[in-house]
Design an enzyme around this catalytic site. Sequence first.
Site, PDB file in Angstrom:
ATOM      1  N   ARG A  64       4.150  -8.345  15.521  1.00  0.00           N
ATOM      2  CA  ARG A  64       2.739  -7.993  15.291  1.00  0.00           C
ATOM      3  C   ARG A  64       2.366  -6.754  16.092  1.00  0.00           C
ATOM      4  O   ARG A  64       1.606  -5.908  15.654  1.00  0.00           O
ATOM      5  CB  ARG A  64       1.814  -9.176  15.642  1.00  0.00           C
ATOM      6  CG  ARG A  64       0.345  -8.811  15.492  1.00  0.00           C
ATOM      7  CD  ARG A  64      -0.649  -9.978  15.374  1.00  0.00           C
ATOM      8  NE  ARG A  64      -0.272 -11.179  16.068  1.00  0.00           N
ATOM      9  CZ  ARG A  64      -0.297 -11.351  17.402  1.00  0.00           C
ATOM     10  NH1 ARG A  64      -0.703 -10.385  18.190  1.00  0.00           N
ATOM     11  NH2 ARG A  64       0.079 -12.501  17.924  1.00  0.00           N
ATOM     12  N   TYR A 122     -15.902   3.038  -4.001  1.00  0.00           N
ATOM     13  CA  TYR A 122     -14.982   2.076  -4.611  1.00  0.00           C
ATOM     14  C   TYR A 122     -15.591   0.663  -4.552  1.00  0.00           C
ATOM     15  O   TYR A 122     -16.151   0.263  -3.523  1.00  0.00           O
ATOM     16  CB  TYR A 122     -13.643   2.137  -3.852  1.00  0.00           C
ATOM     17  CG  TYR A 122     -12.650   1.094  -4.268  1.00  0.00           C
ATOM     18  CD1 TYR A 122     -11.967   1.193  -5.471  1.00  0.00           C
ATOM     19  CD2 TYR A 122     -12.394  -0.004  -3.452  1.00  0.00           C
ATOM     20  CE1 TYR A 122     -11.057   0.231  -5.858  1.00  0.00           C
ATOM     21  CE2 TYR A 122     -11.481  -0.971  -3.825  1.00  0.00           C
ATOM     22  CZ  TYR A 122     -10.817  -0.853  -5.029  1.00  0.00           C
ATOM     23  OH  TYR A 122      -9.917  -1.804  -5.404  1.00  0.00           O
ATOM     24  N   ASP A 129     -12.045   8.431   2.599  1.00  0.00           N
ATOM     25  CA  ASP A 129     -11.087   7.695   1.770  1.00  0.00           C
ATOM     26  C   ASP A 129     -10.351   8.727   0.914  1.00  0.00           C
ATOM     27  O   ASP A 129     -10.921   9.327   0.012  1.00  0.00           O
ATOM     28  CB  ASP A 129     -11.839   6.679   0.900  1.00  0.00           C
ATOM     29  CG  ASP A 129     -10.887   5.781   0.104  1.00  0.00           C
ATOM     30  OD1 ASP A 129      -9.785   6.252  -0.253  1.00  0.00           O
ATOM     31  OD2 ASP A 129     -11.251   4.624  -0.172  1.00  0.00           O
ATOM     32  N   LYS A 149      -1.738   2.952  -3.931  1.00  0.00           N
ATOM     33  CA  LYS A 149      -1.903   3.907  -5.027  1.00  0.00           C
ATOM     34  C   LYS A 149      -0.872   5.034  -4.923  1.00  0.00           C
ATOM     35  O   LYS A 149       0.312   4.772  -5.015  1.00  0.00           O
ATOM     36  CB  LYS A 149      -3.357   4.406  -5.037  1.00  0.00           C
ATOM     37  CG  LYS A 149      -4.403   3.291  -4.843  1.00  0.00           C
ATOM     38  CD  LYS A 149      -4.503   2.322  -6.001  1.00  0.00           C
ATOM     39  CE  LYS A 149      -5.381   1.106  -5.708  1.00  0.00           C
ATOM     40  NZ  LYS A 149      -6.708   1.360  -5.180  1.00  0.00           N
TER      41      LYS A 149
END
Length: 390
Positions: free
Chosen positions: A54, A106, A178, A203
Amino acid sequence: MSERTPAEFHPETVAAAYGVASDTAFGAVAPPLYLSSTYEFAGFDAPRAYDYGRVGNPTRDLVAEAIARLEGGAGAVMTPSGMAALDLLIGRLPAGSLVLAPHDCYGGTMRLLKARAELGQIRLALVDQSDTEVFEGQLRDHPALVLIETPSNPLLRVVDIAALSTLAKNAGARVVVDNTFLSPALQQPLSLGADYVLHSTTKFLNGHSDVIAGAVIAADPEEAKKLKHWANVTGAIAAPFDCWLTLRGLRTLFARMAGQERNAMAVAERLRGHPAVARVHYPGLADHPDHALACRQQRGFGAMMSFELAGGVPAVRRFVAAVRAFTLAESLGGVESLVAHPATMTHADMGPQARANAGIGDGLLRLSVGLEHIDDLLAGLEAGLQAIDG
Ligand SMILES: *Cc1c(COP(=O)(O)O)cnc(C)c1O
């Protein structure tokens, strides 16, 4: 690792070869995938570079470093999704902080910000960021964080990152952009004054529609460290295999973006001349309202576009039933071409009134243009468009 990709290397080289031949165990050329959750200590009180997965993982760190280099940032954190990347930033804001976001951001971003606001964790103001006066008015309320999304989804509106960042930072806010729609191959928000870049690496960065992941990149080294710490605190870390796939996808980022953009330009030009098409939204077209700004701010126009069918919903129904080469699906940025109907798919949650306010009509279709042969794409669209009259 990084001495193999020196600072003067071009971004194309960083994408294609960051971390190549850095394996000290066997000299593997392709960086190995480290799945181990834990790492042996060299001895008593002697941790090595990694102790627990982690906190850090070699595969995750490699792709984070590569993406940070491509964005011109000091460091990056890989998160399990684009939404987790945004939430990582939001989670570090003091309670009650004001977040200023675009009214047409978005859909998942809108849902997350509204949910956090409803819980009283942040205050949220939504604003049309292309209207500088309204934007400046909102800055008087001292937002802690300003989110910019450009080009916008699904209408491909472009806003001025440098101008908005200057205004926001003068008002004491931090700025996050973004950059999912263009990727660092075509736009570098940190060089335009932003503090952070956010990605749904799902994406274009991964580019193969087989991973959900995200990233936050920070311009400032101290901020990058704090974000990495916060990802460890909250556990918002991307899985090693997803990171490995994303690094593999990143190798071809520049070639993919160039090829997909070339196809997108040809598609946009063909659609514009078609009698069934009322309007095409692609910043690469000279008559797009933000074309000049896109030319200044971006290195290319990308592979996303939308267009309006003159015949509304009945036309959409016939089109999607007959179109070839484009798959009817949400998401974007893969090597395969996709078509989506925002009103019933990506933007259904907004409701008809909000959609109308944002200019998203029922005849609007969004395309993510892939790497297929352009003739097949054009013929596939033609099949859909011809079916409208049939
Ligand atoms: C997909 C997307 C997101 C959300 O990313 P996930 O990886 O799906 O969580 C955020 N911003 C934009 C612009 C997107 O397209």
